[in-house]
Motif scaffolding. Structure first.
Motif, mmCIF file in Angstrom:
data_model
loop_
_atom_site.group_PDB
_atom_site.id
_atom_site.type_symbol
_atom_site.label_atom_id
_atom_site.label_comp_id
_atom_site.label_asym_id
_atom_site.label_seq_id
_atom_site.Cartn_x
_atom_site.Cartn_y
_atom_site.Cartn_z
ATOM 1 N N GLU A 95 0.739 -0.929 0.049
ATOM 2 C CA GLU A 95 0.079 0.165 -0.001
ATOM 3 C C GLU A 95 0.886 1.406 -0.115
ATOM 4 O O GLU A 95 0.634 2.419 -0.677
ATOM 5 C CB GLU A 95 -0.841 -0.013 1.273
ATOM 6 C CG GLU A 95 -1.976 1.099 1.288
ATOM 7 C CD GLU A 95 -1.425 2.499 1.580
ATOM 8 O OE1 GLU A 95 -2.011 3.332 1.402
ATOM 9 O OE2 GLU A 95 -0.537 2.352 2.497
ATOM 10 N N ARG A 96 1.957 1.179 0.480
ATOM 11 C CA ARG A 96 2.989 2.507 0.594
ATOM 12 C C ARG A 96 3.878 2.436 -0.681
ATOM 13 O O ARG A 96 4.841 3.150 -0.753
ATOM 14 C CB ARG A 96 3.749 2.084 1.901
ATOM 15 C CG ARG A 96 3.013 2.463 3.340
ATOM 16 C CD ARG A 96 3.952 2.422 4.349
ATOM 17 N NE ARG A 96 4.763 3.567 4.221
ATOM 18 C CZ ARG A 96 4.399 4.784 5.074
ATOM 19 N NH1 ARG A 96 3.168 4.669 5.841
ATOM 20 N NH2 ARG A 96 5.195 5.878 5.097
ATOM 21 N N GLY A 97 3.756 1.392 -1.766
ATOM 22 C CA GLY A 97 4.325 1.457 -2.993
ATOM 23 C C GLY A 97 5.385 0.608 -2.834
ATOM 24 O O GLY A 97 5.896 0.588 -4.123
ATOM 25 N N TRP A 98 5.982 -0.373 -1.619
ATOM 26 C CA TRP A 98 6.931 -1.244 -1.799
ATOM 27 C C TRP A 98 6.503 -2.474 -2.736
ATOM 28 O O TRP A 98 5.339 -2.700 -3.034
ATOM 29 C CB TRP A 98 7.282 -1.484 -0.525
ATOM 30 C CG TRP A 98 8.119 -0.420 0.217
ATOM 31 C CD1 TRP A 98 7.628 0.290 1.052
ATOM 32 C CD2 TRP A 98 9.441 -0.064 -0.052
ATOM 33 N NE1 TRP A 98 8.669 1.205 1.743
ATOM 34 C CE2 TRP A 98 9.716 1.034 0.929
ATOM 35 C CE3 TRP A 98 10.430 -0.715 -0.608
ATOM 36 C CZ2 TRP A 98 10.966 1.673 1.296
ATOM 37 C CZ3 TRP A 98 11.861 0.012 -0.637
ATOM 38 C CH2 TRP A 98 11.924 1.121 0.355
ATOM 39 N N GLN A 99 7.509 -3.117 -3.263
ATOM 40 C CA GLN A 99 7.269 -4.391 -3.924
ATOM 41 C C GLN A 99 8.003 -5.596 -3.028
ATOM 42 O O GLN A 99 9.083 -5.315 -2.200
ATOM 43 C CB GLN A 99 7.756 -4.528 -5.244
ATOM 44 C CG GLN A 99 7.302 -3.481 -6.169
ATOM 45 C CD GLN A 99 7.837 -3.496 -7.803
ATOM 46 O OE1 GLN A 99 7.699 -4.317 -8.326
ATOM 47 N NE2 GLN A 99 8.718 -2.515 -7.955
ATOM 48 N N LEU A 100 7.462 -6.942 -3.558
ATOM 49 C CA LEU A 100 8.075 -7.968 -2.745
ATOM 50 C C LEU A 100 8.347 -9.015 -3.993
ATOM 51 O O LEU A 100 7.582 -8.879 -4.875
ATOM 52 C CB LEU A 100 6.998 -8.575 -1.754
ATOM 53 C CG LEU A 100 6.604 -7.699 -0.485
ATOM 54 C CD1 LEU A 100 5.635 -6.933 -0.973
ATOM 55 C CD2 LEU A 100 6.344 -8.635 0.694
ATOM 56 N N ALA A 101 9.245 -9.758 -3.481
ATOM 57 C CA ALA A 101 9.834 -10.791 -4.584
ATOM 58 C C ALA A 101 10.109 -12.154 -3.936
ATOM 59 O O ALA A 101 10.685 -12.134 -2.929
ATOM 60 C CB ALA A 101 10.789 -10.273 -5.588
ATOM 61 N N ARG A 102 10.101 -13.105 -4.914
ATOM 62 C CA ARG A 102 10.810 -14.489 -4.282
ATOM 63 C C ARG A 102 11.842 -14.659 -5.622
ATOM 64 O O ARG A 102 11.678 -14.385 -6.857
ATOM 65 C CB ARG A 102 9.660 -15.610 -4.578
ATOM 66 C CG ARG A 102 8.929 -15.769 -3.511
ATOM 67 C CD ARG A 102 8.520 -16.978 -3.167
ATOM 68 N NE ARG A 102 7.495 -17.443 -2.051
ATOM 69 C CZ ARG A 102 7.940 -17.558 -0.694
ATOM 70 N NH1 ARG A 102 8.998 -17.481 -0.502
ATOM 71 N NH2 ARG A 102 6.834 -17.361 0.393
ATOM 72 N N ILE A 103 13.145 -15.134 -5.171
ATOM 73 C CA ILE A 103 14.061 -15.461 -6.214
ATOM 74 C C ILE A 103 14.166 -17.203 -6.208
ATOM 75 O O ILE A 103 13.908 -17.594 -5.223
ATOM 76 C CB ILE A 103 15.150 -14.738 -5.842
ATOM 77 C CG1 ILE A 103 15.629 -15.101 -4.259
ATOM 78 C CG2 ILE A 103 15.126 -13.255 -6.054
ATOM 79 C CD1 ILE A 103 16.964 -14.192 -3.850
ATOM 80 N N ASP A 104 14.670 -17.680 -7.238
ATOM 81 C CA ASP A 104 15.043 -18.794 -7.355
ATOM 82 C C ASP A 104 16.349 -19.395 -6.785
ATOM 83 O O ASP A 104 17.292 -19.897 -7.358
ATOM 84 C CB ASP A 104 14.974 -19.385 -8.951
ATOM 85 C CG ASP A 104 14.855 -20.770 -9.332
ATOM 86 O OD1 ASP A 104 14.455 -21.499 -8.353
ATOM 87 O OD2 ASP A 104 15.340 -21.190 -10.308
ATOM 88 N N VAL A 105 16.125 -19.257 -5.368
ATOM 89 C CA VAL A 105 17.309 -19.495 -4.336
ATOM 90 C C VAL A 105 16.785 -20.388 -3.281
ATOM 91 O O VAL A 105 15.701 -19.744 -2.995
ATOM 92 C CB VAL A 105 18.004 -18.536 -3.984
ATOM 93 C CG1 VAL A 105 19.170 -18.879 -2.912
ATOM 94 C CG2 VAL A 105 18.880 -17.734 -5.235
ATOM 95 N N PRO A 106 17.177 -21.603 -2.870
ATOM 96 C CA PRO A 106 16.617 -22.198 -1.836
ATOM 97 C C PRO A 106 16.689 -21.152 -0.436
ATOM 98 O O PRO A 106 17.810 -20.843 -0.221
ATOM 99 C CB PRO A 106 17.569 -23.547 -1.597
ATOM 100 C CG PRO A 106 18.772 -23.206 -2.186
ATOM 101 C CD PRO A 106 18.208 -22.229 -3.434
ATOM 102 N N ALA A 107 15.737 -21.247 0.322
ATOM 103 C CA ALA A 107 15.544 -20.417 1.676
ATOM 104 C C ALA A 107 15.571 -21.154 2.734
ATOM 105 O O ALA A 107 16.449 -21.110 3.556
ATOM 106 C CB ALA A 107 14.319 -19.475 1.518
#
Length: 338
Positions: free
Chosen positions: A184-196
């Motif tokens: 809502e504040r304009g930030w983005q989130l992502a997943r990357i193809d790396v084991p977590a």
């Protein structure tokens, strides 16, 4: 300090050693810290944790425990530029922190990043369904996502804009609610193809686990999320993207239709009663999984109403805790209330 790893736990003696060990090794190249936020464990969780070079904070009032409380307790003691949230039944992959930090440093518009999650326990109905979801749902695959379930690496500067990390009133869905506030504040989130992480999860039978979640308040969490979003800017994101809310409303409407048809057309009501169960059996390709899904969604429909009318505490209020000293030779034995 570059990075803090916060681990929330309650009676995790079976996995806490592996979880803490993985976190300590992961932060070592960065000179980082590990914080254990314990919600009042009565098993050997604290005894085991004291053998590691970590800071241990225990919830001062166990009756306040919730998923949101544990996450926020870890966060409020974190000092790193980045904060990773881990559950006590998860093992952090050593490859993730370097990749996650590199991603955030190269992508200034992203508040957080997660990686691949491997569900280790797929013996029970719930975790078999969850493992299938991890394979199919877009929020679990690499790319832009609207939440980071099972933990993620967060930019501390973005979190400070919000005033708090996790809503202490939530018994689940704290990562989703956090993601909604960030987006809502304009930030983005992502997943990357790396084991977590490897997630071990519960070994309790699914129907027994569902009953436990009903008693603990976990089943009412999506109602709590909706309750907390009313009157706030992220409400539309919550309604649009938290499918548990929509599904629960559909179940409530289904029950209302059943009651009405029961008086007017009893035979049609019987058909309407059985049809959803049959559809779930076909979808899950298993009678037992279909029956479990049917029971689960009815439980969550009740939970929506319970959570919607629940009381709330100010989420930004500091959580009272007690610091427990480790049993390492170089540490002083002491405890104090925060």
């Amino acid at each position: 300090m570059k990075v803090s790893v916060g681990i929330k736990a309650l009676n995790e003696e079976s996995h806490i050693g592996a979880s803490l060990g993985s976190a300590v090794e992961a932060v070592r190249p960065f000179g980082g810290e590990v914080i254990l936020a314990d919600s009042g464990s009565t098993d050997r969780t604290i005894e085991i944790a004291r053998q590691f070079p970590v800071r241990i904070y225990q919830l001062a009032t166990p009756s306040e425990r919730s998923c949101g409380t544990g996450a926020q307790l870890a966060f409020q003691h974190a000092e790193g530029d980045y904060f990773y949230l881990l559950d006590g039944d998860m093992v952090l992959d050593p490859a993730f922190l370097p990749a996650g930090i590199s991603f955030l440093e190269s992508n200034s518009g992203f508040a957080a990043v997660g990686g691949r999650v491997r569900e280790v326990n797929t013996d029970t109905e719930e975790y078999r369904i969850r493992a299938n979801t991890v394979q199919a749902d877009a929020n679990w695959r690499p790319g832009a996502v609207d939440r980071l379930d099972c933990g993620g690496l967060y930019r501390m500067s973005a979190l400070k804009e919000l005033g708090y990390f996790a809503d202490r009133n939530l018994h689940a869905f704290e990562e989703f609610e956090l993601g909604a506030r960030l987006r809502e504040r304009g930030w983005q989130l992502a997943r990357i193809d790396v084991p977590a992480v490897d997630h071990h999860g519960h070994t309790t039978g699914s129907f027994k686990l569902l009953w436990r979640r009903l008693k603990s308040g976990y089943a009412a969490a999506h109602g709590e999320v909706l309750r907390g979003a009313i009157g706030r800017p992220h409400l539309s994101l919550v309604v649009r993207h938290l499918s548990h809310i929509r599904n629960s409303i559909a179940v409530i409407a289904w029950w209302a239709a059943l009651i009405i048809l029961g008086f007017l057309y009893p035979h049609l009501a019987l058909t309407l009663l059985v049809l959803p169960l049959l559809l779930l059996v076909v979808r899950r390709k298993s009678l037992r999984l279909g029956l479990y899904s049917f029971t689960m969604w009815n439980t969550y429909a009740w939970g929506l109403l319970a959570g919607l009318f629940s009381s709330r505490k100010p989420p930004e209020r500091k959580i009272d805790s007690v610091e427990l000293a480790a049993q390492l030779p170089e540490r002083t034995q002491a405890s104090h209330r925060q």
